[in-house]
Design an enzyme around this catalytic site. Structure first.
Site, PDB file in Angstrom:
ATOM      1  N   LYS A  29       0.683  -1.301   0.036  1.00 45.55           N
ATOM      2  CA  LYS A  29       0.067  -0.126  -0.130  1.00 45.55           C
ATOM      3  C   LYS A  29       0.818   1.453   0.073  1.00 45.55           C
ATOM      4  CE  LYS A  29       0.758   1.039   4.614  1.00 45.55           C
ATOM      5  NZ  LYS A  29       1.045   2.302   4.998  1.00 45.55           N
TER       6      LYS A  29
ATOM      7  N   THR B  20      -3.354   5.833   4.430  1.00 53.56           N
ATOM      8  CA  THR B  20      -2.374   6.336   3.985  1.00 53.56           C
ATOM      9  C   THR B  20      -2.361   6.898   2.625  1.00 53.56           C
ATOM     10  OG1 THR B  20      -1.315   4.002   4.937  1.00 53.56           O
ATOM     11  CG2 THR B  20       0.102   5.289   3.095  1.00 53.56           C
TER      12      THR B  20
END
Length: 333
Positions: A193, A250
Site C-alpha cells: 500500500k 495512508t
C-alpha cells in the site's frame, strides 16, 4: 498483569506504539542508537527528535542504547526499524533475546535484493520459529495514535494464542487490535500500500482530484491483492483493516510520509529533493523496485509499481506515469 516489552527503534511509530504499550499497563524499554533520543526518553520522557508532539511520555517508558540490557527481560520484543536496515540491525540481537519472547514487527516493506517480506527477514536474522513471530499492521498513522485518537489494528501470527497475547498487551481504551493467522497477507498489505500511497500523493501534488485518486487507489488495491494471493495470502485480508483500512488512511493524509513524499514529487521536486525535506523514511520508495521484482518472480503484473519505479529511477512526470499505467487498450477490470 503487565509484561516487560522492548521496542527496537524509537522513530515516530516505534515511540507512539511504545506509548500504547505503556498505556496498556506494560513496562516499556525503548532501544535506540541515537544517544540524544535515549537520554530524552530516559531522563525527560520526551522524544524531541522523532515525536515532539507528545510533551510527556508515560512514566513506565524508559530507554537504553545497550542491546543486551534492552532485551534481557523482555516477554515481547517489538521491531520498529526502517525496513531496509532491519536485517543488519537485527543480527546484532541474535542470541540476546530470551527464548520465550515473542518478536513483533511493525515494519512495512519488501527487502531490496532478496524480495523478502519482513517476517522472512526477521525470522532469518534471529533464527526465530514461525510461532514466535507476529506482525502488526493497520490504519495506524503515528501522530494520531500518539494523540490517542481511537484506532484499530491487526495482529498476525501463525499461532493464534500468541497473536492474542500480543493483542492483549496493546489493548487500550483508544487502541483496538484484532487477530489473524494470515501473516503473509498482513505483510503484503502493509508493504504494497505504500507504493499506492506514493502514486496517490504524486497525483494530488500535481493537482489532480478525487477521481484520479480513487482510480489509483482501487487499481493499487487490485494489484496488491493479486500479488498477495499469489504469495499465499488469504484474499479476505486485503478487504479488512490491514488492506483497505490502511490504504484509506495512508492515501488520504498528509500525516503519511509516503503520501507526502509522492505529493512533493507531483509538485516537481526530484527524488533527492523530496528525500531531503522528509522527516523519516518513506518506505514505499525502496519498496517499489522490490515489488516489481517480486511481481516478476511470482508472474503477476505490477503496472502501478512499475510506473512508480520509472518515476523514482527515470524521473518521469505524473502525467507520464498515469499514461503508462493505463495504456490505450480496453481491458476487463
Amino acid at each position: 498483569m503487565g509484561k516487560n516489552i522492548t521496542v527496537l527503534g524509537a522513530g515516530a511509530w516505534g515511540t507512539a506504539f511504545g506509548q500504547v504499550l505503556a498505556d496498556a499497563g506494560n513496562t516499556v524499554t525503548m532501544w535506540a542508537k541515537e544517544q540524544q533520543i535515549v537520554e530524552g526518553i530516559r531522563d525527560h520522557h520526551h522524544n524531541a527528535v522523532r515525536l515532539p508532539s507528545v510533551e510527556k511520555l508515560p512514566d513506565n517508558m524508559t530507554a537504553t542504547g545497550d542491546r543486551a540490557e534492552a532485551v534481557k527481560n523482555a516477554d515481547i520484543v517489538v521491531v520498529a526499524i526502517a525496513a531496509q536496515f532491519a536485517r543488519v540491525a537485527l543480527v546484532e540481537f541474535k542470541g540476546l533475546i530470551p527464548d520465550h519472547a515473542i518478536v513483533v514487527s511493525l515494519m512495512k516493506g519488501i527487502e531490496r535484493g532478496t524480495n523478502k517480506r519482513m517476517d522472512e527477514v526477521v525470522r532469518e536474522s534471529l533464527d526465530l520459529p514461525a510461532d514466535r513471530f507476529a506482525a502488526i499492521s493497520g490504519p495506524n498513522l503515528s501522530k494520531e495514535i500518539a494523540d490517542r485518537h481511537p484506532a484499530a489494528t491487526v495482529v498476525a501470527c501463525t499461532n493464534l494464542d500468541n497473536a492474542t497475547k500480543v493483542a492483549e498487551a496493546c489493548t487500550t481504551s483508544y487502541f483496538k487490535p484484532f487477530v489473524t493467522t494470515d501473516v503473509i497477507g498482513l505483510e503484503m498489505c502493509g508493504s504494497l500500500k505504500n507504493v499506492t500511497a506514493l502514486a496517490v500523493g504524486m497525483a494530488r501534488g500535481a493537482g489532480y482530484g478525487e477521481n484520479t485518486a480513487a482510480m489509483i487507489e482501487t487499481r493499487g488495491l487490485a494489484e496488491l491483492t493479486a500479488l498477495g494471493v499469489a504469495a499465499g495470502a488469504d484474499p479476505k485480508t486485503f478487504f479488512g483493516l490491514a488492506g483497505v483500512g490502511d490504504l484509506i488512511a495512508t492515501c488520504g493524509s498528509s500525516l503519511s510520509r509516503n503520501y507526502t513524499f509522492g505529493a512533493n514529487l507531483g509538485k516537481g521536486l526530484t527524488v533527492e529533493e523530496a528525500t531531503k525535506v522528509s522527516n523519516g523514511v518513506a518506505e514505499g520508495v525502496p519498496t517499489t523496485d522490490a515489488v516489481v521484482a517480486l511481481g516478476d518472480q511470482l508472474d503477476v503484473p505490477t503496472p502501478l509499481a512499475y510506473q512508480m519505479s520509472r518515476v523514482l529511477n527515470e524521473g518521469i512526470s505524473c502525467s507520464e506515469m498515469l499514461a503508462g499505467l493505463f495504456g490505450h487498450e480496453v481491458t476487463g477490470e
